[in-house]
Design a protein around this motif. Structure first.
Motif, PDB file in Angstrom:
ATOM      1  N   SER A 661       3.022 -38.097   2.480  1.00 17.57           N
ATOM      2  CA  SER A 661       1.637 -37.643   2.321  1.00 17.57           C
ATOM      3  C   SER A 661       1.576 -36.119   2.445  1.00 17.57           C
ATOM      4  CB  SER A 661       0.725 -38.295   3.372  1.00 17.57           C
ATOM      5  OG  SER A 661       1.152 -37.938   4.674  1.00 17.57           O
ATOM      6  N   LEU A 662       0.508 -35.539   1.872  1.00 15.61           N
ATOM      7  CA  LEU A 662       0.379 -34.076   1.804  1.00 15.61           C
ATOM      8  C   LEU A 662      -0.584 -33.570   2.871  1.00 15.61           C
ATOM      9  CD1 LEU A 662       1.037 -31.445   0.217  1.00 15.61           C
ATOM     10  CD2 LEU A 662      -1.003 -31.897  -1.139  1.00 15.61           C
ATOM     11  N   SER A 663      -0.167 -32.547   3.610  1.00 14.99           N
ATOM     12  CA  SER A 663      -1.018 -31.897   4.616  1.00 14.99           C
ATOM     13  C   SER A 663      -1.783 -30.766   3.938  1.00 14.99           C
ATOM     14  CB  SER A 663      -0.156 -31.342   5.758  1.00 14.99           C
ATOM     15  OG  SER A 663      -0.965 -30.650   6.682  1.00 14.99           O
ATOM     16  N   LEU A 664      -3.113 -30.750   4.050  1.00 16.38           N
ATOM     17  CA  LEU A 664      -3.948 -29.759   3.354  1.00 16.38           C
ATOM     18  C   LEU A 664      -4.014 -28.438   4.128  1.00 16.38           C
ATOM     19  CD1 LEU A 664      -6.899 -31.969   2.045  1.00 16.38           C
ATOM     20  CD2 LEU A 664      -4.929 -31.094   0.802  1.00 16.38           C
ATOM     21  N   GLU A 665      -2.950 -27.708   4.041  1.00 16.38           N
ATOM     22  CA  GLU A 665      -2.918 -26.378   4.650  1.00 16.38           C
ATOM     23  C   GLU A 665      -3.445 -25.341   3.662  1.00 16.38           C
ATOM     24  OE1 GLU A 665       1.157 -25.913   5.547  1.00 16.38           O
ATOM     25  OE2 GLU A 665       1.167 -27.385   7.179  1.00 16.38           O
ATOM     26  N   THR A 666      -3.680 -24.116   4.145  1.00 14.27           N
ATOM     27  CA  THR A 666      -4.231 -23.067   3.288  1.00 14.27           C
ATOM     28  C   THR A 666      -3.330 -22.756   2.109  1.00 14.27           C
ATOM     29  OG1 THR A 666      -5.314 -22.063   5.199  1.00 14.27           O
ATOM     30  CG2 THR A 666      -5.064 -20.679   3.262  1.00 14.27           C
ATOM     31  N   ASN A 667      -2.022 -22.656   2.376  1.00 14.94           N
ATOM     32  CA  ASN A 667      -1.098 -22.317   1.290  1.00 14.94           C
ATOM     33  C   ASN A 667      -1.003 -23.435   0.256  1.00 14.94           C
ATOM     34  OD1 ASN A 667       0.172 -24.059   2.978  1.00 14.94           O
ATOM     35  ND2 ASN A 667       1.948 -22.754   3.409  1.00 14.94           N
ATOM     36  N   VAL A 668      -1.293 -24.677   0.680  1.00 17.59           N
ATOM     37  CA  VAL A 668      -1.290 -25.797  -0.259  1.00 17.59           C
ATOM     38  C   VAL A 668      -2.511 -25.729  -1.165  1.00 17.59           C
ATOM     39  CG1 VAL A 668      -1.492 -28.314  -0.450  1.00 17.59           C
ATOM     40  CG2 VAL A 668       0.073 -27.310   1.226  1.00 17.59           C
ATOM     41  N   VAL A 669      -3.652 -25.512  -0.562  1.00 15.55           N
ATOM     42  CA  VAL A 669      -4.904 -25.448  -1.328  1.00 15.55           C
ATOM     43  C   VAL A 669      -4.878 -24.291  -2.319  1.00 15.55           C
ATOM     44  CG1 VAL A 669      -7.401 -25.109  -1.139  1.00 15.55           C
ATOM     45  CG2 VAL A 669      -6.198 -26.546   0.526  1.00 15.55           C
ATOM     46  N   ASN A 670      -4.225 -23.166  -1.929  1.00 13.31           N
ATOM     47  CA  ASN A 670      -4.206 -21.962  -2.770  1.00 13.31           C
ATOM     48  C   ASN A 670      -3.000 -21.886  -3.703  1.00 13.31           C
ATOM     49  OD1 ASN A 670      -6.603 -20.917  -1.681  1.00 13.31           O
ATOM     50  ND2 ASN A 670      -5.497 -20.047   0.068  1.00 13.31           N
ATOM     51  N   ALA A 671      -2.227 -22.965  -3.791  1.00 14.52           N
ATOM     52  CA  ALA A 671      -1.022 -22.947  -4.625  1.00 14.52           C
ATOM     53  C   ALA A 671      -1.376 -22.768  -6.097  1.00 14.52           C
ATOM     54  CB  ALA A 671      -0.230 -24.227  -4.419  1.00 14.52           C
ATOM     55  N   LYS A 672      -0.469 -22.086  -6.835  1.00 11.73           N
ATOM     56  CA  LYS A 672      -0.674 -21.831  -8.263  1.00 11.73           C
ATOM     57  C   LYS A 672       0.345 -22.557  -9.139  1.00 11.73           C
ATOM     58  CE  LYS A 672      -2.939 -17.322  -7.891  1.00 11.73           C
ATOM     59  NZ  LYS A 672      -4.207 -17.770  -8.512  1.00 11.73           N
ATOM     60  N   TYR A 673       1.466 -23.029  -8.530  1.00 13.78           N
ATOM     61  CA  TYR A 673       2.512 -23.692  -9.312  1.00 13.78           C
ATOM     62  C   TYR A 673       2.979 -24.959  -8.590  1.00 13.78           C
ATOM     63  CZ  TYR A 673       2.812 -19.319 -11.938  1.00 13.78           C
ATOM     64  OH  TYR A 673       2.522 -18.235 -12.715  1.00 13.78           O
ATOM     65  N   LEU A 674       3.580 -25.871  -9.384  1.00 14.12           N
ATOM     66  CA  LEU A 674       4.166 -27.105  -8.858  1.00 14.12           C
ATOM     67  C   LEU A 674       5.609 -27.178  -9.317  1.00 14.12           C
ATOM     68  CD1 LEU A 674       4.002 -30.017  -7.621  1.00 14.12           C
ATOM     69  CD2 LEU A 674       3.317 -30.775  -9.923  1.00 14.12           C
ATOM     70  N   LEU A 675       6.544 -27.321  -8.368  1.00 10.18           N
ATOM     71  CA  LEU A 675       7.960 -27.497  -8.672  1.00 10.18           C
ATOM     72  C   LEU A 675       8.331 -28.945  -8.340  1.00 10.18           C
ATOM     73  CD1 LEU A 675      10.840 -26.433  -9.364  1.00 10.18           C
ATOM     74  CD2 LEU A 675      11.061 -25.855  -6.919  1.00 10.18           C
ATOM     75  N   LEU A 676       8.844 -29.670  -9.337  1.00  6.39           N
ATOM     76  CA  LEU A 676       9.190 -31.069  -9.124  1.00  6.39           C
ATOM     77  C   LEU A 676      10.682 -31.229  -8.848  1.00  6.39           C
ATOM     78  CD1 LEU A 676       7.105 -32.938 -11.864  1.00  6.39           C
ATOM     79  CD2 LEU A 676       6.688 -32.805  -9.403  1.00  6.39           C
ATOM     80  N   ARG A 677      11.005 -31.897  -7.751  1.00  7.05           N
ATOM     81  CA  ARG A 677      12.399 -32.250  -7.459  1.00  7.05           C
ATOM     82  C   ARG A 677      12.584 -33.731  -7.710  1.00  7.05           C
ATOM     83  NH1 ARG A 677      12.403 -33.675  -1.749  1.00  7.05           N
ATOM     84  NH2 ARG A 677      10.349 -33.246  -0.837  1.00  7.05           N
ATOM     85  N   GLU A 678      13.781 -34.092  -8.181  1.00  8.99           N
ATOM     86  CA  GLU A 678      14.055 -35.475  -8.584  1.00  8.99           C
ATOM     87  C   GLU A 678      15.153 -36.069  -7.706  1.00  8.99           C
ATOM     88  OE1 GLU A 678      14.140 -35.842 -13.063  1.00  8.99           O
ATOM     89  OE2 GLU A 678      14.165 -33.640 -12.861  1.00  8.99           O
ATOM     90  N   PRO A 679      15.186 -37.408  -7.594  1.00 17.32           N
ATOM     91  CA  PRO A 679      16.189 -38.038  -6.746  1.00 17.32           C
ATOM     92  C   PRO A 679      17.609 -37.820  -7.278  1.00 17.32           C
ATOM     93  CG  PRO A 679      15.005 -39.688  -8.029  1.00 17.32           C
ATOM     94  CD  PRO A 679      14.290 -38.390  -8.221  1.00 17.32           C
ATOM     95  N   GLY A 680      18.536 -37.608  -6.360  1.00 23.54           N
ATOM     96  CA  GLY A 680      19.931 -37.439  -6.727  1.00 23.54           C
ATOM     97  C   GLY A 680      20.279 -36.048  -7.209  1.00 23.54           C
ATOM     98  N   LYS A 681      19.347 -35.119  -7.203  1.00 19.55           N
ATOM     99  CA  LYS A 681      19.623 -33.754  -7.658  1.00 19.55           C
ATOM    100  C   LYS A 681      19.424 -32.766  -6.524  1.00 19.55           C
ATOM    101  CE  LYS A 681      18.351 -34.477 -12.502  1.00 19.55           C
ATOM    102  NZ  LYS A 681      17.495 -33.994 -13.629  1.00 19.55           N
ATOM    103  N   ASP A 682      20.307 -31.718  -6.463  1.00 19.38           N
ATOM    104  CA  ASP A 682      20.206 -30.668  -5.450  1.00 19.38           C
ATOM    105  C   ASP A 682      19.387 -29.475  -5.944  1.00 19.38           C
ATOM    106  OD1 ASP A 682      21.759 -32.156  -3.743  1.00 19.38           O
ATOM    107  OD2 ASP A 682      23.642 -31.221  -4.395  1.00 19.38           O
TER     108      ASP A 682
END
Length: 773
Positions: A661-682
């Motif tokens: 689950s996501l915690s609604l912190e200030t930096n989360v609310v003000n985020a401008k980009y989303l980086l997706l990580r996938e299973p099995g990848k570093d």
């Protein structure tokens, strides 16, 4: 101009040549009135001179001849270059022990009245300071006429400013034309036949007074008075109006005191000097006043009744009493800072204006702030029987105070000639280039921070600088030629030629503006820099942004009794205070941000390398701050969901207590980009730009079809994203497992559950994990 010097040598002539309207000869009346030399030159100009005889020359190497240069074609001729040294110069002629006085005139027509007013005003302020000093003992001072002539001339100038003024002369004339009087009885022997009414004293004298004459027999028999004779004259009294009052005796006494001081100065001053000439004129003026018939009818006082209502309130008497009270202190006050003002008879009016402005600003700041009385008292020093004023160019003076308001209290410090040391590294106070020393600095910071150094290091102090520029006529003319318009090639050339000519003459005007820029840009935590000048112009400073400070500009402050100029400046200071009281001001926000950005030292080489794009938001061409631009690092279970994210333009987070689950912190609310990580990848390289600011709550059953999950939750946090991957990072890949935030999450949870927990990092932190190509 040809000057006859027959009093030195018969037929001798001195010829001086200069530009048109730069050579003057004033009348004898003006010489007496202003105490100036008859021959007058204009400052900033150059003159050629030549004696009619080759054997006559100005004495070489004389301190009195510093403005004279001999010609290589003969020492009987040369040049006179007065530069900016306004006042009387006595040029020494070799082998004749004679001084030739010349007056260097200021380019400003008001300099005579300005000089006198400023000197009088400084004298008044100094004597007021002395009278205000709370001393536990009584001091007795005596004027020492055996001190060096320069100091004596300085004190003489203080006294001269008090009594050699139109106001003082008018006060004496008011007294003479409308004096205070008293009724007195005058005794005289009067012929008995001229007495019309007899009082008891007269009747007694009819019997007792000698020098009698007999009455006829018929007269005393018929009248039955019993007097056979009466005196021919008897003593009589009458009421007369007298001007010999205690108040008028004091006026005469004060004038005699002034005369005594000036006569002693005249004796001590150097022969043929300007000081001797001025003191002689003043002696003549006071003697003329005392020789009036009015003062010959007044006797010397036996006591001084200074508490007399007439002396304290009546026009004329009040002014003389005020001058006398200040005279005693002015005659003994030594001001080492006034050396440049009084040296060799010159009138350095620009320096005098700087000193006068100090007292003007001190008066203004004392009205707005509560300045500590001890700070003001330190201006006057008593040491070894000598009173001295601690005000000198190059010597720093600092006065502290406070400003109290219902919402916020402030500390202030008013400084004169404060030095801001050069080469200072952040966060130390000072200049990061060369040492700068503004004439006046007003520093303001919150009351909670007691030390100036602490306020500097936390970016909570602001400096406002002021510089005195007497020679400036209109500050806004300095910028009007190039404001809001492009100059043609010819106009630009003319402007450059004009500035070059001004630099040669030492009157380069643009340097005043550039100096203000230097203060603002080089001295750390400067909010504004402003010129103070006695000319014409508007009192509307330039704003750097939307608020009053930071900014530049100028204020007109003329040396006169009109307080209109001071009120303009006072209004400006109050607006600055209002800006400081506003805790939500742009200035306050900027100060906090500067401190937050620079409080930690960073190595520039290990953060942003050549792969960082110029514009993080390439579509808007918006330059984002890497430390304040946040990237959400989310988790994707499978490739099918990535297709769903792109198709729907949405990404969802859990909103329950489960892991992931996501915690609604200030930096989360003000985020401008989303980086997706996938299973099995570093590493991760799929970056999406967020379309909306902050997530929205959506029921799980309302999610569009196609989203794959083991168990659909009741509610999700959903953010809108672009349907295509962002090109702002040029397809870079990031080793997200090196992020400190990821390591912290992993250490608190087991490896399996940690994989799905989302978090946010800054672009700066993310770029540190970028994989090199």
């Amino acid at each position: 101009m040809k000057i006859e010097l027959s009093h030195i040598k018969r037929g001798l002539i001195l010829e001086i040549k200069g530009e048109e309207n730069t050579l003057f000869e004033i009348s004898d009346e003006d010489v007496m009135q202003y105490g100036e030399a008859k021959i007058q030159l204009k400052e900033g100009c150059s003159y050629e001179y030549q004696f009619s005889e080759e054997t006559i020359k100005f004495k070489e190497g004389s301190k009195k001849n510093t403005i004279v240069s001999h010609s290589k074609f003969g020492k009987h001729k040369g040049t006179i270059n007065p530069n900016i040294f306004v006042g009387t110069h006595s040029l020494e002629i070799e082998n004749y022990s004679t001084l030739l006085p010349i007056e260097v005139r200021s380019v400003k027509s008001e300099y005579r009245s300005d000089y006198r007013y400023m000197l009088e005003s400084i004298t008044e302020r100094c004597t007021d300071l002395i009278m205000q000093i709370d001393s536990p003992i009584n001091q007795h001072f005596e004027t020492n006429f055996d001190t060096d002539s320069q100091t004596l001339y300085q004190r003489f100038s203080f006294v001269k400013s008090l009594i050699d003024s139109l106001e003082f002369e008018e006060a004496i004339q008011k007294i003479v034309s409308n004096p205070t009087t008293k009724w007195e009885e005058e005794h005289e022997e009067k012929d008995i036949r001229r007495i019309r009414r007899f009082n008891q004293k007269n009747i007694r004298q009819l019997v007792t007074k000698s020098n009698r004459m007999d009455l006829s027999r018929d007269h005393y028999l018929n009248k039955s008075f019993g007097l056979k004779s009466i005196p021919t004259k008897i003593d009589s009294t009458r009421k007369i109006e007298s001007i010999d009052t205690a108040e008028n005796r004091f006026i005469k006494y004060a004038l005699e005191e002034f005369l005594f001081f000036c006569e002693n100065c005249e004796v001590k001053f150097e022969k043929y000097s300007t000081a001797k000439f001025e003191s002689k004129l003043l002696v003549t003026k006071i003697s003329t006043l005392l020789n009036q018939t009015f003062f010959k009818q007044i006797s010397r006082p036996t006591s001084l009744k200074l508490n007399s209502p007439v002396l304290q309130r009546k026009s004329g008497y009040r002014e003389v009493l005020n001058a006398w009270l200040k005279f005693d202190l002015a005659a003994k006050l030594i001001w080492h800072g006034g050396d440049n003002v009084y040296d060799a008879g010159k009138k350095d009016i620009a320096t005098l204006y700087e000193y006068w402005l100090f007292f003007k600003l001190l008066e203004l700041f004392n009205e707005v702030f509560d300045i500590e009385p001890k700070s003001i008292e330190e201006l006057i020093q008593y040491d070894k029987g000598q009173l001295s004023l601690n005000l000198k160019q190059g010597t720093a003076i600092a006065m502290k105070g406070v400003y109290k308001s219902p919402s916020r209290n402030l500390n202030i410090q008013f400084s004169y000639n404060r030095s801001f040391g050069g080469g200072k590294t952040y966060p130390n106070p000072g200049s990061y280039t060369t040492t700068l020393r503004p004439d006046y600095t007003l520093s303001i910071w919150p009351e909670e921070i007691t030390e100036v150094k602490d306020a500097e290091k936390t970016e909570l102090i602001t400096h406002i600088h002021f510089d005195a520029k007497y020679k400036v006529k209109n500050f806004y003319e300095l910028i009007s030629k190039s404001k809001d318009e492009e100059l043609s090639e010819q106009e630009n050339k003319e402007l450059i030629d004009e500035e070059s000519e001004e630099i040669k003459k030492g009157t380069f005007k643009n340097q005043d503006l550039l100096k203000m820029h230097a203060y603002k840009d080089a001295i750390r935590r400067t909010g504004g820099a402003y010129v103070l000048y006695p000319g014409e112009g508007k009192n509307e400073p330039f704003r750097g942004f939307h608020e009053l400070i930071p900014g530049l500009g100028a204020f007109v402050v003329k040396p006169n009794k009109d307080n209109k100029d001071k009120e303009h400046l006072k209004t400006f200071i109050k607006k600055i205070i209002a800006n400081f009281i506003d805790r939500a001001s742009q200035r306050e926000y900027t100060a906090v941000k500067i401190y937050d950005i620079h409080k930690d030292e960073k190595d520039d080489t290990n953060i942003l390398n050549e792969s960082m794009p110029e514009y993080l938001d390439s579509a808007k061409k918006e330059k984002l701050i890497p430390d304040e631009t946040f990237v959400l690092v989310g988790y994707c279970r499978n490739n099918s969901n990535i297709k769903w994210y792109k198709k729907e333009g949405k990404y969802n987070f859990r909103i329950d207590d489960d892991k992931g689950s996501l915690s609604l912190e200030t930096n989360v609310v003000n985020a401008k980009y989303l980086l997706l990580r996938e299973p099995g990848k570093d590493t991760a390289n799929k970056i999406f730009k967020l379309k909306s600011k902050g997530p929205k709550v959506i029921q799980g059953k309302l999610l569009p079809d196609g989203y794959i999950t083991k168990k659909l939750k009741d509610y999700y946090l959903v953010i809108d994203i672009e349907k295509e991957e962002s090109i702002d990072f040029n397809g870079a890949s990031f080793n997200f497992k090196e992020l400190e935030k990821y390591k912290t999450i992993k250490s608190k949870n087991n490896h399996v559950t940690a994989a799905g927990i989302p978090f946010a990092v800054t672009v700066t932190e993310l770029m540190k994990t970028k994989l090199k190509n």
